[in-house]
Every structure is written in C-alpha cells, then in structure tokens.
Scaffold this motif. Structure first.
Motif, PDB file in Angstrom:
ATOM      1  N   GLN A 276       0.827  -1.206   0.000  1.00  0.00           N
ATOM      2  CA  GLN A 276       0.000   0.000   0.000  1.00  0.00           C
ATOM      3  C   GLN A 276       0.862   1.258   0.000  1.00  0.00           C
ATOM      4  O   GLN A 276       0.560   2.234  -0.700  1.00  0.00           O
ATOM      5  N   ILE A 277       1.933   1.252   0.771  1.00  0.00           N
ATOM      6  CA  ILE A 277       2.833   2.411   0.807  1.00  0.00           C
ATOM      7  C   ILE A 277       3.461   2.641  -0.561  1.00  0.00           C
ATOM      8  O   ILE A 277       3.579   3.779  -1.029  1.00  0.00           O
ATOM      9  N   ARG A 278       3.849   1.563  -1.216  1.00  0.00           N
ATOM     10  CA  ARG A 278       4.433   1.688  -2.549  1.00  0.00           C
ATOM     11  C   ARG A 278       3.415   2.217  -3.554  1.00  0.00           C
ATOM     12  O   ARG A 278       3.723   3.095  -4.370  1.00  0.00           O
ATOM     13  N   ASP A 279       2.172   1.704  -3.506  1.00  0.00           N
ATOM     14  CA  ASP A 279       1.152   2.131  -4.454  1.00  0.00           C
ATOM     15  C   ASP A 279       0.776   3.592  -4.290  1.00  0.00           C
ATOM     16  O   ASP A 279       0.552   4.303  -5.278  1.00  0.00           O
ATOM     17  N   VAL A 280       0.687   4.052  -3.032  1.00  0.00           N
ATOM     18  CA  VAL A 280       0.212   5.413  -2.759  1.00  0.00           C
ATOM     19  C   VAL A 280       1.338   6.436  -2.807  1.00  0.00           C
ATOM     20  O   VAL A 280       1.165   7.540  -3.346  1.00  0.00           O
ATOM     21  N   PHE A 281       2.499   6.094  -2.272  1.00  0.00           N
ATOM     22  CA  PHE A 281       3.587   7.071  -2.160  1.00  0.00           C
ATOM     23  C   PHE A 281       4.792   6.766  -3.049  1.00  0.00           C
ATOM     24  O   PHE A 281       5.703   7.584  -3.153  1.00  0.00           O
ATOM     25  N   GLY A 282       4.829   5.589  -3.652  1.00  0.00           N
ATOM     26  CA  GLY A 282       5.949   5.250  -4.520  1.00  0.00           C
ATOM     27  C   GLY A 282       7.218   4.898  -3.779  1.00  0.00           C
ATOM     28  O   GLY A 282       8.303   4.881  -4.381  1.00  0.00           O
ATOM     29  N   THR A 283       7.115   4.592  -2.502  1.00  0.00           N
ATOM     30  CA  THR A 283       8.283   4.264  -1.683  1.00  0.00           C
ATOM     31  C   THR A 283       8.549   2.763  -1.729  1.00  0.00           C
ATOM     32  O   THR A 283       7.650   1.961  -1.470  1.00  0.00           O
ATOM     33  N   ASP A 284       9.778   2.400  -2.049  1.00  0.00           N
ATOM     34  CA  ASP A 284      10.157   0.990  -2.162  1.00  0.00           C
ATOM     35  C   ASP A 284      10.507   0.444  -0.782  1.00  0.00           C
ATOM     36  O   ASP A 284      11.517   0.824  -0.184  1.00  0.00           O
ATOM     37  N   ILE A 285       9.644  -0.422  -0.244  1.00  0.00           N
ATOM     38  CA  ILE A 285       9.831  -0.998   1.092  1.00  0.00           C
ATOM     39  C   ILE A 285      10.401  -2.405   0.972  1.00  0.00           C
ATOM     40  O   ILE A 285       9.896  -3.227   0.204  1.00  0.00           O
ATOM     41  N   ARG A 286      11.450  -2.704   1.743  1.00  0.00           N
ATOM     42  CA  ARG A 286      12.049  -4.035   1.751  1.00  0.00           C
ATOM     43  C   ARG A 286      11.972  -4.623   3.160  1.00  0.00           C
ATOM     44  O   ARG A 286      12.342  -3.952   4.140  1.00  0.00           O
ATOM     45  N   ILE A 287      11.488  -5.876   3.239  1.00  0.00           N
ATOM     46  CA  ILE A 287      11.398  -6.592   4.523  1.00  0.00           C
ATOM     47  C   ILE A 287      12.041  -7.960   4.313  1.00  0.00           C
ATOM     48  O   ILE A 287      11.465  -8.839   3.660  1.00  0.00           O
ATOM     49  N   ASN A 288      13.206  -8.151   4.840  1.00  0.00           N
ATOM     50  CA  ASN A 288      13.938  -9.404   4.636  1.00  0.00           C
ATOM     51  C   ASN A 288      13.659 -10.451   5.712  1.00  0.00           C
ATOM     52  O   ASN A 288      13.965 -11.632   5.526  1.00  0.00           O
ATOM     53  N   ASP A 289      13.106 -10.030   6.839  1.00  0.00           N
ATOM     54  CA  ASP A 289      12.817 -10.951   7.939  1.00  0.00           C
ATOM     55  C   ASP A 289      11.405 -11.518   7.764  1.00  0.00           C
ATOM     56  O   ASP A 289      10.416 -10.780   7.875  1.00  0.00           O
ATOM     57  N   PRO A 290      11.250 -12.830   7.493  1.00  0.00           N
ATOM     58  CA  PRO A 290       9.915 -13.418   7.266  1.00  0.00           C
ATOM     59  C   PRO A 290       8.969 -13.252   8.445  1.00  0.00           C
ATOM     60  O   PRO A 290       7.769 -13.010   8.259  1.00  0.00           O
ATOM     61  N   SER A 291       9.496 -13.381   9.660  1.00  0.00           N
ATOM     62  CA  SER A 291       8.621 -13.254  10.832  1.00  0.00           C
ATOM     63  C   SER A 291       8.112 -11.821  10.971  1.00  0.00           C
ATOM     64  O   SER A 291       6.968 -11.594  11.386  1.00  0.00           O
TER      65      SER A 291
END
Length: 338
Positions: A276-291
């Motif tokens: 949602q953040i990427r769609d609305v603000f164009g910010t590329d979010i990365r989450i490498n921790d599965p938990s």
C-alpha cells in the motif's frame, strides 16, 4: 502579454497558413494543459469542416517493405551516357522530403492517437484529485491512478471509461439508455446505473465496493453479469471468477478511508502494508525478515506522506526504519542485552 489561442489562428494553423511567430507562440502555449484542451476542441471542429484522407499507415508500411525486398521488378538502369537533368534531381529530392514529412507526421499521429482520442486524468504519488465528467458524474481519484475518458464520444455515444489504480464514482442517472461502464486491466467491467461505488485495480487485483444503487460485474471468463447490492464488496479472481461478500458498516467505511488520507488496517500484514505504501507514495519498502513480514496491524491511521505511516509502524510494531538510497528497509528492533 499572454498569447490567446483563437479559433481563427488555430484554423489557419491547421490549414498550414499560420505565420512562423504564430507557430512558435502556439507551441509554447500548448505546454499548459488548459490550452491543450482548447487545441483538441478546435482540431475536432476544424476536421469536421475539412474532411481529411486518413491513410492506412501500417498497410502502406508493409506494402513498401514488400516492394523493397521484392526481386521480381528491378528498377530501370540509367542508359549509359544519358544526361541527368538538374530539375529532375531537385524534383526527386523534393518528393522524397515531402514523403518523409508525411510519414513522420502520420506515424506521430498514429502513435499518439490515444492521447488525442482520450482525455487522461492522472494523479501523482501522494496526490488526490476530484473532478466532474461531462455527464455530471463525479470522480475522486486516489494516488498513482489514471482514468481515461473518451474525449469526443463520452456521454454522446457511450459512457465508458478505463481505470488503472483506485477511484470512487458518483454516477449521475440519465434518462437515456447509456449505462456507465468502468473497464479495468484484465478485461473486467463494472456496469452501473445511477450509483455510488469505488473501484480498486492494482497489482493484478480488482475490487469493487458498492455504497448505493446497483452494479453488474463481468469478466472475460465470467461474461454472465453478477449483480451487487449496497454494502457488498466484489472481487475478481485471477481466473476471472467473481466473488461477492457483505461488509460490516465499519468495513464499508474503511474502503474509502483513502479519501481522507487515512489507512485502514484489519489484521493487515506488514507485507500488505508495504504494498500500500508503494502504491500510494511510490516508496520501495524491503522486509527481509519473514517473521517481521507476517506481523499484523489493526487500526485506522492518518498519513499524508510515507514518513507519517512509517512513524506509525515504528511505534506500533516496535521496528527500525533504515533508509538506503531510494529504498526503505524495515528490520526488527535490536533487543537490549544489558
């Protein structure tokens, strides 16, 4: 002094009789979208008064390729010792230049025909836009979205629009039989008759939420319309099937929270929030921790920027936000070993 585009000047321009100064001023004025709309309106009126021949450019291009590669008819060779008249050379060069100009102009019109045919309403990241269509229907367009409306035929022959992104529609009922139709990527359609509804169409996913009235949903693999009732949400599955389920008053309200720049989460995972953040603000979010990616958040939060929402995530989930160039990495907050 501001240059004003008049009908007389534009008609002279379309006829090829505009002066060099007028051409320069017209080109500069068309940088303003407002003047661009005037330009297309005058162009439509001029073309109705001056019917033009519309060449079949793809067919002509293919035909010429065949002639180039054909070995059946070779061009005549110049007889030895024959003189070449200068006038013939100039005439040939002029014909080549004219043909090249016609081809360039024709191809330009061919590739940009969508911009001529459609009026595009667009929003940037983090932007909301409200406007009224020519049939008096109103639209609120969410961030990073595009609505394409036929420039000359809308509300005349049909009321069909194309949406990519998210929007809320308040469709005005008419006395004729022109139904309002929203097309989304994937050949899904939402057919309307006097109603209020919102459409979400991103990331190969299309949802429709109905507030008032009646809508019919259809897809390529499910052409038989599925009728929705107020308070329901319809979803198009990847296989084209349509699923309808009722929403609680709170869930119904949350579907259009974006109009007030609010984000409504209901056991929403951090991965889904990142999308949602990427769609609305164009910010590329990365989450490498599965938990961490599977952690959930519930609540409604107001955010005008990506940083506003990231601050909420830091506080609510106890995570760290690290910005590296154009990416934002979310990581678990280090535990204190002391």
């Amino acid at each position: 002094m501001e240059f004003i585009i008049t009908k007389e000047i534009m008609f002279n321009y379309f006829s090829g009789h505009a002066s060099a100064l007028q051409k320069k001023l017209i080109a500069e004025s068309l940088a303003d979208p407002k003047n661009l709309e005037i330009y297309y309106a005058y162009l439509e009126e001029w073309e109705k008064c001056q019917p033009q021949f519309l060449p079949d450019l793809p067919a002509a291009f293919t035909k010429n390729l065949e002639r180039i590669h054909s070995t059946e008819q070779q061009p005549r060779r110049l007889r030895k010792g024959a003189a070449i008249h200068p006038l013939h050379v100039l005439t040939s060069l002029l014909a080549i230049r004219v043909a090249a100009c016609i081809l360039v102009l024709g191809l330009t019109g061919y590739f940009f025909r969508d911009h001529i045919i459609y009026e595009n309403y667009e929003t940037a990241y983090g932007e909301l836009r409200s406007f009224t269509l020519s049939d008096s229907s109103s639209v609120v367009l969410n961030s990073n979205s595009t609505l394409r409306v036929p420039r000359f035929t809308f509300a005349v022959w049909s009321r069909e629009v194309r949406l990519s992104g998210e929007a809320e529609f308040h469709v005005r009922r008419r006395g004729d039989k022109l139904r309002f139709v929203v097309h989304t990527p994937g050949n899904n359609t939402v057919t309307v008759l006097g109603t209020e509804f919102s459409v979400y169409s991103r990331n190969n996913k299309t949802d429709v939420t109905l507030n008032k009235g009646k809508v019919e949903l259809a897809s390529v693999n499910s052409p038989e319309p599925t009728v929705m009732k107020p308070g329901e949400k319809g979803s198009f599955a990847p296989d084209g099937s349509i699923h309808i389920h009722a929403l609680s008053p709170g869930e119904l309200s949350s579907q259009t929270a974006w109009k007030e720049q609010r984000f409504a989460f209901n056991h929403t995972t951090l991965t889904e929030i990142a999308v949602q953040i990427r769609d609305v603000f164009g910010t590329d979010i990365r989450i490498n921790d599965p938990s961490l990616a599977s952690r959930q958040l519930t609540g409604t939060f107001k955010a005008q920027t990506a940083d506003d929402l990231l601050e909420v995530l830091k506080e609510m989930l106890g995570i760290e936000v690290i910005k590296v160039k154009k990416q934002v990495h979310l990581i678990p907050k280090p535990t204190n070993t002391n």
